[in-house]
Write an enzyme that holds these catalytic residues in place. Structure first.
Site, PDB file in Angstrom:
ATOM      1  N   LYS A  59       0.889  -1.404   0.069  1.00  0.00           N
ATOM      2  CA  LYS A  59      -0.031  -0.003   0.149  1.00  0.00           C
ATOM      3  C   LYS A  59       0.597   1.242   0.094  1.00  0.00           C
ATOM      4  O   LYS A  59       0.650   2.039  -0.828  1.00  0.00           O
ATOM      5  CB  LYS A  59      -0.785   0.025   1.209  1.00  0.00           C
ATOM      6  CG  LYS A  59      -2.061  -1.102   1.033  1.00  0.00           C
ATOM      7  CD  LYS A  59      -2.958  -1.091   2.239  1.00  0.00           C
ATOM      8  CE  LYS A  59      -3.982  -2.332   1.970  1.00  0.00           C
ATOM      9  NZ  LYS A  59      -4.895  -2.641   3.314  1.00  0.00           N
ATOM     10  N   GLN A 103      -4.888  -1.391   9.256  1.00  0.00           N
ATOM     11  CA  GLN A 103      -4.991  -2.958   8.777  1.00  0.00           C
ATOM     12  C   GLN A 103      -5.556  -3.931   9.670  1.00  0.00           C
ATOM     13  O   GLN A 103      -5.132  -4.006  10.957  1.00  0.00           O
ATOM     14  CB  GLN A 103      -3.553  -3.219   8.625  1.00  0.00           C
ATOM     15  CG  GLN A 103      -3.250  -4.378   7.628  1.00  0.00           C
ATOM     16  CD  GLN A 103      -3.730  -4.175   6.190  1.00  0.00           C
ATOM     17  OE1 GLN A 103      -4.075  -3.115   5.717  1.00  0.00           O
ATOM     18  NE2 GLN A 103      -4.115  -5.365   5.639  1.00  0.00           N
ATOM     19  N   ASP A 129     -11.525   2.711   3.608  1.00  0.00           N
ATOM     20  CA  ASP A 129     -11.854   1.496   3.670  1.00  0.00           C
ATOM     21  C   ASP A 129     -13.279   0.884   3.667  1.00  0.00           C
ATOM     22  O   ASP A 129     -13.837  -0.046   2.949  1.00  0.00           O
ATOM     23  CB  ASP A 129     -11.254   0.575   4.786  1.00  0.00           C
ATOM     24  CG  ASP A 129      -9.859  -0.099   4.456  1.00  0.00           C
ATOM     25  OD1 ASP A 129      -9.449  -0.505   3.221  1.00  0.00           O
ATOM     26  OD2 ASP A 129      -9.239  -0.323   5.541  1.00  0.00           O
TER      27      ASP A 129
HETATM   28  N1  GUN Z   1      -7.110  -6.937   5.629  1.00  0.00           N
HETATM   29  C1  GUN Z   1      -7.370  -7.473   4.725  1.00  0.00           C
HETATM   30  N2  GUN Z   1      -7.989  -6.891   3.772  1.00  0.00           N
HETATM   31  C2  GUN Z   1      -8.083  -5.586   4.297  1.00  0.00           C
HETATM   32  C3  GUN Z   1      -8.332  -4.430   3.781  1.00  0.00           C
HETATM   33  O1  GUN Z   1      -9.163  -4.270   2.572  1.00  0.00           O
HETATM   34  N3  GUN Z   1      -8.385  -3.469   4.627  1.00  0.00           N
HETATM   35  C4  GUN Z   1      -7.833  -3.333   5.829  1.00  0.00           C
HETATM   36  N4  GUN Z   1      -7.788  -2.326   6.549  1.00  0.00           N
HETATM   37  N5  GUN Z   1      -7.322  -4.389   6.157  1.00  0.00           N
HETATM   38  C5  GUN Z   1      -7.316  -5.587   5.692  1.00  0.00           C
END
Ligand code: GUN
Length: 314
Positions: A59, A103, A129
């Site tokens: 990311k 996350q 998100d």
């Molecule tokens: N863990 C797995 N997929 C995601 C996501 O799309 N966002 C976040 N914040 N954590 C994740």
């Protein structure tokens, strides 16, 4: 006589992600020149989960490659929920940060309900998100807002691959807040007839085999076999399970699976929820890796740019 085996068309997420990324470039440049700073994403990473480390690194690198400012704040796995909440508050108040994400998963020691508390604390306007209940509610009501990256990416992949959604039957396997439920909402808003299946669904294969579009998002390697799939259907594989055991991979995918060589070379292979035999039945199929994965990150970037623009110009 030879029997002709036609393989499903492969839907390439990398190509689609690249096209979306390119469309964000002029928006980021416009934002930078009018506001005097790039769009900013704040990321909180708690603990040392191996998968999360890789996702977060990707990311941050994707932001930097595109000229989006990324700030990562970390806490150890013994930290309290309050420490995570304090970092979220810092990002909420920071004017240079337009998007905030924490996350998932949080360390188990933080207890049940920690994740929801943390997602609830993110400013909904910065919730890139789309996990905050305000954004989940807005999505359910088909009002503008930020939809979670993975299901938004699936819609982009279908659209940009010329696969019609309206009027067609879609079966979503999996009911998570992160993928299954928002996926069903997005398909419904595009006028698909949507069924959500899950671990308690009776005769799941029979239900799935009615579908024109199958979305597999359960995290069980190779679970969707050819009897789940109507000939010619589109199958989207959202599963990403990291497998390291050669014997397990061989028993699931066969002794001649190219994945065995991947394990030998790299020590692990990332597998989806869809069994490779499905390629002989489906009309179109996403590979793992290289299908939905690349879209998840680019949709996060898209949400970050969108949040930045909206904060400047509500
Ligand atoms: N863990 C797995 N997929 C995601 C996501 O799309 N966002 C976040 N914040 N954590 C994740």
């Amino acid at each position: 006589m030879t029997t002709e085996l036609t393989e499903a068309r492969k839907l390439d997420g990398k190509v689609v992600a690249e096209a979306i990324r390119a469309s964000l470039v002029p928006r980021i440049e416009r934002f930078l020149s009018s506001v005097g700073r790039p769009p900013g994403l704040g990321i909180v990473l708690a603990g040392d989960d191996g998968g999360s480390e890789i996702y977060v690194r990707n990311k941050v690198q994707s932001c930097e490659a595109l000229g989006v400012f990324a700030e990562l704040k970390r806490v150890g796995k013994e930290s309290s929920v309050d420490e995570v909440l304090a970092l979220v508050e810092d990002f909420n108040r920071d004017d240079a940060i337009d998007g905030v994400l924490v996350q998932s998963p949080l360390p188990v020691g933080m207890g049940q309900g920690a994740e929801q508390r943390v997602f609830d604390a993110i400013d909904p306007k910065k919730d890139v998100d789309g996990f905050h209940p305000v954004n989940a509610g807005r999505l359910a009501q088909k009002r503008s807002g930020m939809a979670p990256g993975t299901p938004s990416g699936v819609i982009e992949l279908l659209d940009r691959s010329g696969i019609a959604i309206e009027g067609r039957r879609a079966v979503v396997i999996g009911r998570s807040d992160i993928v299954g439920k928002p996926m069903a909402m997005l398909l419904l808003h595009r006028n698909a007839t949507v069924t959500i299946c899950h671990s308690r669904t009776t005769d799941l294969a029979a239900v799935a085999s009615e579908a024109d579009i199958v979305i597999a998002a359960i995290g069980r390697p190779g679970f969707v076999t050819r009897d789940f799939v109507k000939p010619g259907a589109t199958v989207i594989d959202v599963g990403t399970t990291r497998m390291t055991n050669r014997a397990e991979v061989a028993s699931l995918f066969g002794q001649d699976s190219p994945r065995l060589e991947v394990i030998e070379r790299r020590g692990a292979t990332t597998v989806g929820d869809v069994h490779p035999d499905v390629a002989q039945v489906a009309g179109a199929l996403t590979p793992v890796p290289g299908g939905v994965g690349p879209l998840t990150i680019v949709m996060l970037l898209s949400n970050t740019v969108h949040a930045a623009e909206r904060r400047r110009d509500p």
